[in-house]
Design a protein around this motif. Structure first.
Motif, PDB file in Angstrom:
ATOM      1  N   TRP A 258      23.152  13.048  54.998  1.00  0.00           N
ATOM      2  CA  TRP A 258      22.799  14.909  55.391  1.00  0.00           C
ATOM      3  C   TRP A 258      22.620  15.697  54.093  1.00  0.00           C
ATOM      4  O   TRP A 258      22.565  15.917  52.919  1.00  0.00           O
ATOM      5  CB  TRP A 258      24.141  15.586  55.595  1.00  0.00           C
ATOM      6  N   LEU A 259      20.912  15.974  54.651  1.00  0.00           N
ATOM      7  CA  LEU A 259      19.873  16.906  53.728  1.00  0.00           C
ATOM      8  C   LEU A 259      20.725  18.415  54.322  1.00  0.00           C
ATOM      9  O   LEU A 259      20.130  18.524  55.276  1.00  0.00           O
ATOM     10  CB  LEU A 259      18.636  16.342  53.305  1.00  0.00           C
ATOM     11  N   VAL A 260      21.326  19.286  53.055  1.00  0.00           N
ATOM     12  CA  VAL A 260      21.925  20.277  54.317  1.00  0.00           C
ATOM     13  C   VAL A 260      20.870  21.984  53.416  1.00  0.00           C
ATOM     14  O   VAL A 260      20.706  21.289  52.379  1.00  0.00           O
ATOM     15  CB  VAL A 260      23.287  20.856  53.753  1.00  0.00           C
TER      16      VAL A 260
ATOM     17  N   ALA B  96      28.547  27.220  63.845  1.00  0.00           N
ATOM     18  CA  ALA B  96      27.109  27.404  63.067  1.00  0.00           C
ATOM     19  C   ALA B  96      26.164  27.865  61.952  1.00  0.00           C
ATOM     20  O   ALA B  96      25.868  27.697  61.439  1.00  0.00           O
ATOM     21  CB  ALA B  96      26.302  28.426  63.961  1.00  0.00           C
ATOM     22  N   GLN B  97      28.160  27.880  61.066  1.00  0.00           N
ATOM     23  CA  GLN B  97      27.510  27.904  59.190  1.00  0.00           C
ATOM     24  C   GLN B  97      28.268  26.614  58.870  1.00  0.00           C
ATOM     25  O   GLN B  97      28.096  27.076  57.729  1.00  0.00           O
ATOM     26  CB  GLN B  97      28.144  29.645  59.040  1.00  0.00           C
ATOM     27  N   LYS B  98      28.428  25.480  59.913  1.00  0.00           N
ATOM     28  CA  LYS B  98      29.237  24.610  59.244  1.00  0.00           C
ATOM     29  C   LYS B  98      28.393  23.568  58.636  1.00  0.00           C
ATOM     30  O   LYS B  98      27.425  23.673  59.443  1.00  0.00           O
ATOM     31  CB  LYS B  98      30.204  24.763  59.864  1.00  0.00           C
ATOM     32  N   ALA B  99      28.480  22.815  57.976  1.00  0.00           N
ATOM     33  CA  ALA B  99      27.688  21.368  57.814  1.00  0.00           C
ATOM     34  C   ALA B  99      28.061  19.970  58.838  1.00  0.00           C
ATOM     35  O   ALA B  99      29.594  20.779  59.619  1.00  0.00           O
ATOM     36  CB  ALA B  99      27.340  20.722  56.936  1.00  0.00           C
TER      37      ALA B  99
ATOM     38  N   LEU C 135      19.859  25.090  57.208  1.00  0.00           N
ATOM     39  CA  LEU C 135      19.395  23.993  58.394  1.00  0.00           C
ATOM     40  C   LEU C 135      20.307  22.201  57.745  1.00  0.00           C
ATOM     41  O   LEU C 135      20.138  22.209  56.379  1.00  0.00           O
ATOM     42  CB  LEU C 135      18.546  23.882  57.938  1.00  0.00           C
ATOM     43  N   GLN C 136      20.204  21.650  59.003  1.00  0.00           N
ATOM     44  CA  GLN C 136      20.251  20.554  57.897  1.00  0.00           C
ATOM     45  C   GLN C 136      19.528  18.956  58.599  1.00  0.00           C
ATOM     46  O   GLN C 136      19.110  19.317  60.209  1.00  0.00           O
ATOM     47  CB  GLN C 136      22.328  20.043  58.322  1.00  0.00           C
ATOM     48  N   GLU C 137      19.631  17.952  58.018  1.00  0.00           N
ATOM     49  CA  GLU C 137      18.763  16.847  58.969  1.00  0.00           C
ATOM     50  C   GLU C 137      19.380  15.728  58.618  1.00  0.00           C
ATOM     51  O   GLU C 137      19.624  15.729  56.929  1.00  0.00           O
ATOM     52  CB  GLU C 137      17.559  17.012  58.538  1.00  0.00           C
TER      53      GLU C 137
END
Length: 135
Positions: free
Chosen positions: A64-66, A23-26, A43-45
């Protein structure tokens, strides 16, 4: 290529099984590589960054915007990390401009404005994540 074939992108294949909970990874290895011990992804989008710099001649880069608990990072599988901003350097409020079916997210930091294009509600989720983490 589709997302599953993008170099450096791991969907459902965690790189750091022993050191970082999933859950903490990109979703992008190059972003995981710059995360510090104890830093986690909030969050990543997927987004488009205008004027990415970093020696790229293109006007935009898709990646990816993290938002982590410490910074805002933008990276691509091909070009690596193109933007790495500590949350403390981001000037609030962040501006969202709606353009047809997408949002333009304007992030002001260190005397520059970084423009991202995201789909629909993603910009609002990013702003809430930055506000919650920076506050």
């Amino acid at each position: 290529p589709g997302l599953a074939e993008t170099p450096g992108l791991h969907l459902g294949r965690p790189r750091y099984d022993l050191t970082m909970p999933a859950a903490q990874k990109a979703s992008l290895d190059v972003i995981d590589d710059v995360l510090e011990p104890g830093e986690s992804v909030v969050l990543q989008e997927l987004a488009l960054l205008f004027e990415p710099g970093g020696g790229l001649k293109k006007r935009e880069a898709e990646g990816w915007l993290v938002v982590s608990d410490r910074r805002l990072i933008f990276g691509t599988g091909r070009h690596g990390v193109l933007l790495d901003l500590p949350l403390a350097h981001i000037q609030l409020p962040i501006t969202i401009k709606r353009k047809l079916m997408s949002d333009h997210l304007l992030v002001h930091a260190d005397g520059r404005t970084h423009t991202f294009v995201t789909s629909g509600s993603a910009a609002a989720h990013i702003v809430r994540a930055i506000d919650a983490t920076a506050g």
